[in-house]
Scaffold this motif. Structure first.
Motif, short mmCIF file in Angstrom:
data_model
loop_
_atom_site.label_atom_id
_atom_site.label_comp_id
_atom_site.label_asym_id
_atom_site.label_seq_id
_atom_site.Cartn_x
_atom_site.Cartn_y
_atom_site.Cartn_z
N HIS A 64 85.36 78.15 27.93
CA HIS A 64 84.27 78.32 27.14
C HIS A 64 83.28 77.20 26.40
CE1 HIS A 64 87.49 81.05 25.84
NE2 HIS A 64 87.08 82.40 25.06
N PHE A 65 81.60 77.51 26.50
CA PHE A 65 80.94 76.45 26.27
C PHE A 65 80.21 76.87 25.38
CE2 PHE A 65 80.68 78.42 30.33
CZ PHE A 65 79.27 78.70 30.27
N THR A 66 78.94 76.49 24.71
CA THR A 66 78.35 76.56 23.78
C THR A 66 76.83 76.57 24.07
OG1 THR A 66 79.58 76.09 22.17
CG2 THR A 66 76.98 76.29 21.39
N SER A 67 75.89 77.13 24.34
CA SER A 67 74.85 77.10 24.50
C SER A 67 73.58 76.79 23.57
CB SER A 67 74.08 78.31 25.38
OG SER A 67 72.36 78.68 25.60
N LYS A 68 73.91 75.90 22.95
CA LYS A 68 73.29 74.90 22.03
C LYS A 68 71.80 75.49 21.07
CE LYS A 68 76.12 70.58 21.86
NZ LYS A 68 75.62 69.70 21.54
N THR A 69 71.21 75.62 22.09
CA THR A 69 69.36 76.50 21.95
C THR A 69 69.53 77.96 21.24
OG1 THR A 69 69.18 77.62 24.08
CG2 THR A 69 68.67 75.72 23.76
N ALA A 70 71.12 79.11 21.64
CA ALA A 70 70.46 79.80 20.67
C ALA A 70 72.22 79.66 19.88
CB ALA A 70 70.77 81.12 21.42
N ASN A 71 72.78 79.10 19.89
CA ASN A 71 74.57 78.97 19.25
C ASN A 71 75.34 80.04 19.66
OD1 ASN A 71 76.29 77.96 17.16
ND2 ASN A 71 75.15 79.29 15.73
N VAL A 72 74.92 80.80 20.87
CA VAL A 72 76.00 81.58 21.26
C VAL A 72 76.86 80.68 21.88
CG1 VAL A 72 74.75 83.53 21.10
CG2 VAL A 72 74.57 82.14 23.25
N THR A 73 78.42 81.26 22.27
CA THR A 73 78.98 80.78 22.84
C THR A 73 79.71 81.27 24.23
OG1 THR A 73 80.90 80.09 20.82
CG2 THR A 73 81.72 80.36 22.77
N LEU A 74 79.75 81.34 25.45
CA LEU A 74 80.09 82.05 26.52
C LEU A 74 81.22 81.42 27.24
CD1 LEU A 74 76.33 79.92 28.20
CD2 LEU A 74 76.74 82.62 26.80
N ALA A 75 82.20 82.52 27.75
CA ALA A 75 83.11 82.86 28.11
C ALA A 75 83.66 82.66 29.36
CB ALA A 75 83.92 83.77 26.94
N GLY A 76 83.86 82.48 29.95
CA GLY A 76 83.49 82.22 31.63
C GLY A 76 85.50 82.44 31.91
N THR A 77 85.07 82.16 33.15
CA THR A 77 86.50 81.65 34.32
C THR A 77 86.39 80.66 35.46
OG1 THR A 77 87.55 83.64 34.73
CG2 THR A 77 87.83 81.94 36.01
N PHE A 78 86.98 79.84 35.12
CA PHE A 78 86.99 77.90 36.27
C PHE A 78 87.61 78.48 37.59
CE2 PHE A 78 87.40 74.06 37.07
CZ PHE A 78 86.44 73.59 37.94
N THR A 79 87.48 78.16 38.53
CA THR A 79 87.99 78.31 39.72
C THR A 79 88.16 77.10 40.65
OG1 THR A 79 86.75 79.61 40.85
CG2 THR A 79 88.27 80.94 39.46
N SER A 80 89.57 76.47 40.84
CA SER A 80 89.23 75.33 41.54
C SER A 80 90.57 74.85 42.88
CB SER A 80 89.10 74.34 40.69
OG SER A 80 90.69 74.16 39.43
N PRO A 81 90.13 74.77 43.64
CA PRO A 81 91.21 74.93 44.79
C PRO A 81 92.55 73.29 44.13
CG PRO A 81 89.19 74.13 45.82
CD PRO A 81 89.44 74.04 44.26
N LYS A 82 93.66 73.81 45.14
CA LYS A 82 94.85 73.11 44.62
C LYS A 82 95.13 71.61 44.75
CE LYS A 82 97.94 76.66 42.96
NZ LYS A 82 98.77 77.65 43.16
N THR A 83 94.08 70.56 44.69
CA THR A 83 94.42 69.37 45.07
C THR A 83 94.25 68.76 44.14
OG1 THR A 83 91.98 69.33 46.24
CG2 THR A 83 93.61 69.95 47.31
#
Length: 467
Positions: free
Chosen positions: A143-162
């Protein structure tokens, strides 16, 4: 006798109240054509005095739509999804126990009768390219915040296993309220793309549009620039992580996402290393809308030239800097004089014609479309010095490759950018599927979600940029 009457009244009131209890799962079906139907599920719950509705459209694999408010008064159900650009209004029939109403999206309104679901909602069929868990890489809810509109954006972060710090891309969705997978007509385009890239050693951040799924905020009042600000918020979030190469953050945008990417990149200070536009546009929005209105019109007109002039005038009115009330008034007058005579024979009544005209006026004057009319992505690409890859399919009927690729090419040449590639992929449609016609009604019939050729080109190009 008085007690008996009072008791009888209370009993009848109890029955009537229970008959009008709409907290349940409701289902409905809309016949778009002889071959196509849309299934709807409405899950209506109540918390104290407040109702809440969750809408699923299984046919298109759309789930978890959360309208702003739900009210039920005098047997009338109103599901206000203006935060998503949708609305449902219907009347509960105590005799049939059905809700008879209309579902609206933008300027389109369709009749929709809802019945209490007797069976469990149908399982949504998976497409063959969709990955299955467990994945051979890390997956994290963020989750992270877009401060200009004070909205919380929910997402998925994927990364290699290294233990290495990996290059990372942000996936930017196309127009309309989209979830992080860009679920559309039965396909999860961004899930397939993110899975492929992560397996190749590239980390990926994808997120729900504001006001959609798990993200907060209101979608319907946002413009392309607002969405660009949300991308900037995603960039700032990635810069706080210690498991990525912050010098190699890239943007990959599909359709509208392709025009958001350069705008977002120009809002940052050298934070973006590269951009990939997937079926992005290269001309001013008003011309794009006009071209689509003419090429994708679904009904015959008696005079092509006159109709085209009317549409051009309508877009000129809607894109003007006049007050919104003036714009709506001028549009309504134009549509009444020029479009109503065409629509009435098809719709059959003044009332239906009036509803359609009002819907057209509203669809042509939303905050998003008013901004879009006057936004030219070429202006932003003309400032871009970083590497750019622009991909389009030769069978894209929504964003035809030739005119839009040429617009992007000229803008990058104006920027004296020598690090770009413009590629047309033979036989691919707007979603980058291998297609026969490229028309929108074909998308859901194709099992393939994303051309393997296109996936490899994207991955190879990114890895080449971050060597």
């Amino acid at each position: 006798m008085k007690r008996y009457i009072t008791s009888l009244f209370a009993f009848l009131l109890f029955i009537n109240t229970n008959a009008q209890n709409i907290t349940d799962t409701w289902s409905g079906k809309v016949h778009i054509s002889a071959e196509k139907t849309l299934d709807f599920n409405f899950r209506i719950t109540k918390d104290g005095k407040n109702y809440m509705t969750i809408i699923d459209i299984p046919t298109n694999r759309v789930t978890g739509l959360k309208p702003k408010t739900t009210t039920f008064n005098n047997n009338t159900l109103l599901v206000d999804g203006t935060n998503l650009g949708i609305k449902y209004e219907g009347v509960f029939d105590t005799n049939t126990q059905k809700i008879k109403g209309n579902f609206s999206e933008g300027g389109n309104t369709i009749p929709l009768i809802l019945e209490r679901s007797k069976d469990k909602p149908k399982a949504i069929a998976r497409r063959s390219q969709e990955p299955t868990k467990p994945y051979p890489y890390h997956e994290q809810e963020v989750h992270f915040t877009s401060k200009t509109a004070n909205v919380t954006l929910a997402g998925t972060f994927t990364s290699p296993k290294t233990n290495e710090k990996h290059p990372v891309v942000i996936l930017i969705t196309g127009s309309g309220p989209q979830d992080r997978d860009q679920t559309f007509v039965g396909h999860k385009t961004f899930l397939v793309l993110a899975d492929y890239l992560t397996r190749q050693g590239i980390a990926v951040l994808r997120y729900d549009d504001r006001g959609t799924s798990a993200s907060t905020g209101i979608f319907s009042t946002a413009t392309t620039e607002d969405f660009a600000n949300d991308v900037v918020a995603a960039i700032n979030y990635l810069k706080t992580r210690n498991d990525i190469d912050t010098k190699n953050i890239g943007l990959i945008g599909h359709s509208e996402g392709g025009i958001i990417a350069p705008l977002a990149a120009n809002k940052t200070k050298n934070d973006i290393a590269f951009i990939i536009s997937l079926a992005g546009t290269g001309i001013i929005g008003s011309d794009l809308v006009y071209n689509q209105v003419i090429s994708m019109r679904a009904f015959p007109v008696p005079d092509e030239e006159a109709f085209n002039k009317t549409m051009r005038k309508a877009i000129d009115i809607a894109s003007s800097s006049k007050k919104l009330s003036e714009v709506k008034s001028e549009l309504k007058l134009l549509y009444t004089n020029e479009v109503a005579p065409i629509l009435k024979p098809m719709l059959g009544s003044d009332k239906k014609t009036e509803q359609v005209l009002n819907g057209l006026v509203e669809a042509r004057t939303t905050p998003w479309i008013r901004y879009f009319y006057n936004y030219n992505p070429a202006d932003e690409y003309a400032k871009i010095k970083i590497p750019v890859l622009s991909l389009n399919g030769t069978k894209d009927t929504q964003v035809p490759a030739k005119i839009h690729q040429e617009g992007i090419r000229k803008a990058l040449e104006k920027a004296k950018n020598k690090k770009f590639e413009i590629i047309e992929l033979e036989g691919l449609n707007h979603l980058f599927q291998e297609a026969d016609t490229g028309k929108m009604d074909e998308y859901s019939k194709i099992d393939q979600t994303f051309s393997p050729q296109a996936l490899q080109i994207i991955s190879d190009w990114v890895l080449n940029q971050v060597k």
